[in-house]
Write a protein that holds these residues in place. Structure first.
Motif, PDB file in Angstrom:
ATOM      1  N   GLY A  72       0.783  -1.227   0.000  1.00  0.00           N
ATOM      2  CA  GLY A  72       0.000   0.000   0.000  1.00  0.00           C
ATOM      3  C   GLY A  72       0.813   1.274   0.000  1.00  0.00           C
ATOM      4  O   GLY A  72       0.391   2.288   0.550  1.00  0.00           O
ATOM      5  N   LYS A  73       1.983   1.276  -0.639  1.00  0.00           N
ATOM      6  CA  LYS A  73       2.826   2.466  -0.697  1.00  0.00           C
ATOM      7  C   LYS A  73       2.364   3.382  -1.828  1.00  0.00           C
ATOM      8  O   LYS A  73       1.897   2.927  -2.870  1.00  0.00           O
ATOM      9  CB  LYS A  73       4.290   2.076  -0.909  1.00  0.00           C
ATOM     10  N   ARG A  74       2.521   4.688  -1.625  1.00  0.00           N
ATOM     11  CA  ARG A  74       2.161   5.671  -2.642  1.00  0.00           C
ATOM     12  C   ARG A  74       3.396   5.997  -3.474  1.00  0.00           C
ATOM     13  O   ARG A  74       4.431   6.416  -2.944  1.00  0.00           O
ATOM     14  CB  ARG A  74       1.641   6.956  -1.989  1.00  0.00           C
ATOM     15  N   THR A  75       3.294   5.791  -4.765  1.00  0.00           N
ATOM     16  CA  THR A  75       4.430   6.019  -5.656  1.00  0.00           C
ATOM     17  C   THR A  75       3.952   6.698  -6.931  1.00  0.00           C
ATOM     18  O   THR A  75       2.759   6.951  -7.112  1.00  0.00           O
ATOM     19  CB  THR A  75       5.112   4.691  -6.047  1.00  0.00           C
ATOM     20  N   THR A  76       4.886   6.956  -7.826  1.00  0.00           N
ATOM     21  CA  THR A  76       4.513   7.427  -9.156  1.00  0.00           C
ATOM     22  C   THR A  76       3.750   6.319  -9.876  1.00  0.00           C
ATOM     23  O   THR A  76       3.889   5.133  -9.546  1.00  0.00           O
ATOM     24  CB  THR A  76       5.759   7.774  -9.978  1.00  0.00           C
ATOM     25  N   PRO A  77       2.933   6.659 -10.875  1.00  0.00           N
ATOM     26  CA  PRO A  77       2.218   5.612 -11.618  1.00  0.00           C
ATOM     27  C   PRO A  77       3.155   4.583 -12.249  1.00  0.00           C
ATOM     28  O   PRO A  77       2.861   3.381 -12.239  1.00  0.00           O
ATOM     29  CB  PRO A  77       1.449   6.400 -12.680  1.00  0.00           C
ATOM     30  N   GLY A  78       4.279   5.039 -12.792  1.00  0.00           N
ATOM     31  CA  GLY A  78       5.216   4.104 -13.406  1.00  0.00           C
ATOM     32  C   GLY A  78       5.780   3.115 -12.409  1.00  0.00           C
ATOM     33  O   GLY A  78       5.924   1.923 -12.701  1.00  0.00           O
ATOM     34  N   ALA A  79       6.092   3.601 -11.210  1.00  0.00           N
ATOM     35  CA  ALA A  79       6.626   2.719 -10.174  1.00  0.00           C
ATOM     36  C   ALA A  79       5.578   1.714  -9.717  1.00  0.00           C
ATOM     37  O   ALA A  79       5.872   0.530  -9.518  1.00  0.00           O
ATOM     38  CB  ALA A  79       7.117   3.549  -8.988  1.00  0.00           C
ATOM     39  N   ALA A  80       4.338   2.173  -9.536  1.00  0.00           N
ATOM     40  CA  ALA A  80       3.268   1.265  -9.122  1.00  0.00           C
ATOM     41  C   ALA A  80       2.983   0.233 -10.209  1.00  0.00           C
ATOM     42  O   ALA A  80       2.762  -0.951  -9.916  1.00  0.00           O
ATOM     43  CB  ALA A  80       2.003   2.057  -8.804  1.00  0.00           C
ATOM     44  N   VAL A 111      -3.091   0.237 -16.374  1.00  0.00           N
ATOM     45  CA  VAL A 111      -4.386   0.920 -16.351  1.00  0.00           C
ATOM     46  C   VAL A 111      -4.742   1.373 -14.940  1.00  0.00           C
ATOM     47  O   VAL A 111      -5.162   2.519 -14.719  1.00  0.00           O
ATOM     48  CB  VAL A 111      -5.484  -0.003 -16.922  1.00  0.00           C
ATOM     49  N   LEU A 112      -4.576   0.504 -13.961  1.00  0.00           N
ATOM     50  CA  LEU A 112      -4.945   0.857 -12.592  1.00  0.00           C
ATOM     51  C   LEU A 112      -4.081   1.992 -12.047  1.00  0.00           C
ATOM     52  O   LEU A 112      -4.580   2.883 -11.345  1.00  0.00           O
ATOM     53  CB  LEU A 112      -4.834  -0.367 -11.686  1.00  0.00           C
ATOM     54  N   ALA A 113      -2.790   1.961 -12.353  1.00  0.00           N
ATOM     55  CA  ALA A 113      -1.900   3.013 -11.854  1.00  0.00           C
ATOM     56  C   ALA A 113      -2.300   4.378 -12.404  1.00  0.00           C
ATOM     57  O   ALA A 113      -2.378   5.370 -11.670  1.00  0.00           O
ATOM     58  CB  ALA A 113      -0.454   2.688 -12.224  1.00  0.00           C
ATOM     59  N   MET A 114      -2.565   4.437 -13.698  1.00  0.00           N
ATOM     60  CA  MET A 114      -2.948   5.706 -14.310  1.00  0.00           C
ATOM     61  C   MET A 114      -4.349   6.127 -13.888  1.00  0.00           C
ATOM     62  O   MET A 114      -4.621   7.310 -13.644  1.00  0.00           O
ATOM     63  CB  MET A 114      -2.866   5.577 -15.834  1.00  0.00           C
ATOM     64  N   ALA A 115      -5.247   5.160 -13.770  1.00  0.00           N
ATOM     65  CA  ALA A 115      -6.625   5.474 -13.379  1.00  0.00           C
ATOM     66  C   ALA A 115      -6.700   5.976 -11.948  1.00  0.00           C
ATOM     67  O   ALA A 115      -7.472   6.891 -11.633  1.00  0.00           O
ATOM     68  CB  ALA A 115      -7.500   4.236 -13.546  1.00  0.00           C
ATOM     69  N   GLU A 116      -5.895   5.386 -11.070  1.00  0.00           N
ATOM     70  CA  GLU A 116      -5.919   5.819  -9.677  1.00  0.00           C
ATOM     71  C   GLU A 116      -5.377   7.235  -9.533  1.00  0.00           C
ATOM     72  O   GLU A 116      -5.963   8.063  -8.826  1.00  0.00           O
ATOM     73  CB  GLU A 116      -5.101   4.855  -8.812  1.00  0.00           C
ATOM     74  N   GLU A 117      -4.283   7.526 -10.199  1.00  0.00           N
ATOM     75  CA  GLU A 117      -3.717   8.871 -10.089  1.00  0.00           C
ATOM     76  C   GLU A 117      -4.697   9.926 -10.584  1.00  0.00           C
ATOM     77  O   GLU A 117      -4.823  11.008  -9.999  1.00  0.00           O
ATOM     78  CB  GLU A 117      -2.416   8.976 -10.882  1.00  0.00           C
TER      79      GLU A 117
END
Length: 450
Positions: A72-80, A111-117
């Motif tokens: 559950g860490k917050r990171t950049t979309p690319g890292a996630a 998709v999830l990383a970009m959608a969440e941000e």
């Protein structure tokens, strides 16, 4: 005349929930639910821990951004996207297209990383998921075996384009910029199979990197970066490099919007290679139905499609252990015959005397009469010869949404979340087009709602 990248760009930019058939929408939901469940069941993955730690050391954000599933860490979309892509693959149970490609670990985390941000809704996510699977499937259907024969690994070779197409759709790029994103991805593809021979970790990291690279391709295209229009079919393009031919190039776009490749995506009952699914399944079935006493077995012969029996290719398996024969088929069949099942612990067990005894009595052979994703099995005991066969393996491993729900519920004891939380995740996936934001789903997946 439009190039392949341009035709793909036009197709992707035109996808909407309204013009997708109901079975395609249902399959996209199944892929999302299955992929997330496999990732949640992989929380003990060493590769997943390494990937997340590597990302949070340099790309942690105090707020916003995207979430890593493992902790559950917050990171950049690319890292996630990278960390979660590794987690999707690290259990060895990710979805499959044929036996040589796995699109989910690149498409879904991207998709999830970009959608969440961006706090996107489920209505935006659905067509993006379909876009990723369709582009990768259209490219891979006639070429992926040729790619693997040349020594490349199928998944990362095609997955960068899958993640690029999906993220371009999610961000609403027009046809021209989407074509450029796909063109950049064709140039950024990669991945050999030496790691399969050496039994090292690159396999899992490759698909996380595919997800991350796909996002990067889209980011470049969004800023009006220009890729070669003929990046796919050109003389020095993707097809000639990775498949050695452009003979089937016209087939790539011929079925777009008519024959949906996502419907061919299969799921795994067992956490092992797709090649091993059918032989392991019929071995477990035979053991249960015939109540074979494993200690009486004298000989086992497994027959596979010749290409699959030789994976990762003739002359490349000099260091292979008994359990690894047939891309893990030997261990799966032996465990299934002994125990009537092939759990993750049994597939990883190398000191079980009963399993090892069967490994020594097993031959895995190629047979031109056996179709891909199928298998024939013969088991000889002093009393009789047992025979079983799976003639349509691809259909046997295609799951409806209801089937997927049953499968992920069986996985729940291996997850860190409770059964009630999993039911909430199932509910969101099933009604994805009604979800106003993807963020509540990510909170559930990481267990932060407890």
């Amino acid at each position: 005349m439009e190039t392949i990248a341009q035709e793909l760009g036009k197709f992707v930019s035109g996808i909407t929930v309204d013009n997708l058939p109901p079975d395609v929408i249902a399959k996209a939901k199944s892929c999302l639910l299955y992929g997330l469940s496999i990732a949640m069941a992989a929380h003990e993955s060493r590769q997943g821990q390494i990937a997340e730690t590597a990302m949070i050391e340099s790309e942690t954000l105090p707020q916003g951004g995207s979430t890593t599933i493992l902790n559950g860490k917050r990171t950049t979309p690319g890292a996630a996207a990278f960390a979660n892509g590794v987690l999707f693959q690290s259990r060895g149970q990710s979805d499959a297209y044929g036996t040589m490609a796995h699109f989910g670990p690149a498409v879904i985390p991207a998709v999830l990383a970009m959608a969440e941000e961006n706090d996107f809704s489920g209505l935006k996510i659905l067509p993006a998921l379909v876009a990723g699977y369709e582009v990768a499937g259209a490219l891979a259907k006639d070429h992926i075996r040729l790619t693997v024969e040349r020594g490349w690994r199928g998944s990362p070779t095609y997955d960068v384009m899958a993640a690029a197409a999906a993220s371009a759709k999610l961000l609403g790029l027009d046809a021209d910029r989407t074509a450029n994103a796909i063109g950049f991805a064709a140039c950024f593809s990669f991945g050999n199979v030496e790691c399969n021979i050496a039994r090292t970790m690159e396999t899992q990291f490759q698909l996380g990197l595919s997800a991350r690279n796909g996002l990067l391709c889209t980011a470049i295209a969004k800023q009006q970066g220009r890729a070669a229009p003929t990046a796919i079919e050109g003389k020095a393009g993707f097809l000639n490099l990775f498949a050695g031919t452009t003979e089937f190039a016209n087939n790539i776009t011929a079925g777009l919007g008519k024959e949906f490749e996502i419907l061919k995506v299969t799921f795994k009952r067992y956490p092992t290679s797709m090649i091993a699914q059918s032989p392991t399944y019929i071995a477990a079935r035979l053991a249960r139905q015939e109540r074979i006493q494993a200690e009486t077995i004298e000989e086992i012969v497994v027959e596979l499609d010749p290409f699959e029996a030789e994976y990762p290719g003739p002359g490349r398996r000099q260091n292979e252990e008994l359990a690894d024969r047939g891309a893990g088929t030997a261990q799966g069949v032996a465990a299934a015959l002994v125990y009537g099942q092939a759990s993750r612990s049994l597939l990883r067990k190398r000191d079980d005397a009963r399993i090892n005894r069967l490994l020594e009595r097993m031959a895995i052979k190629g047979n031109d009469a056996v179709l891909p994703q199928c298998a024939r099995l013969s088991v000889r005991t002093p009393q009789r010869l047992y025979l079983d066969e799976m003639k349509d393996g691809s259909r046997n491993h295609v799951f409806s949404f209801a089937d997927t729900v049953d499968l992920v519920r069986d996985l729940q004891p291996e997850m860190r979340i409770g059964a009630a939380t999993l039911e909430k995740i199932i509910e969101i996936a099933n009604g994805l087009e009604q979800a106003k934001s993807i963020r509540p789903l990510m909170m559930l997946v990481t267990g932060r709602d407890n």
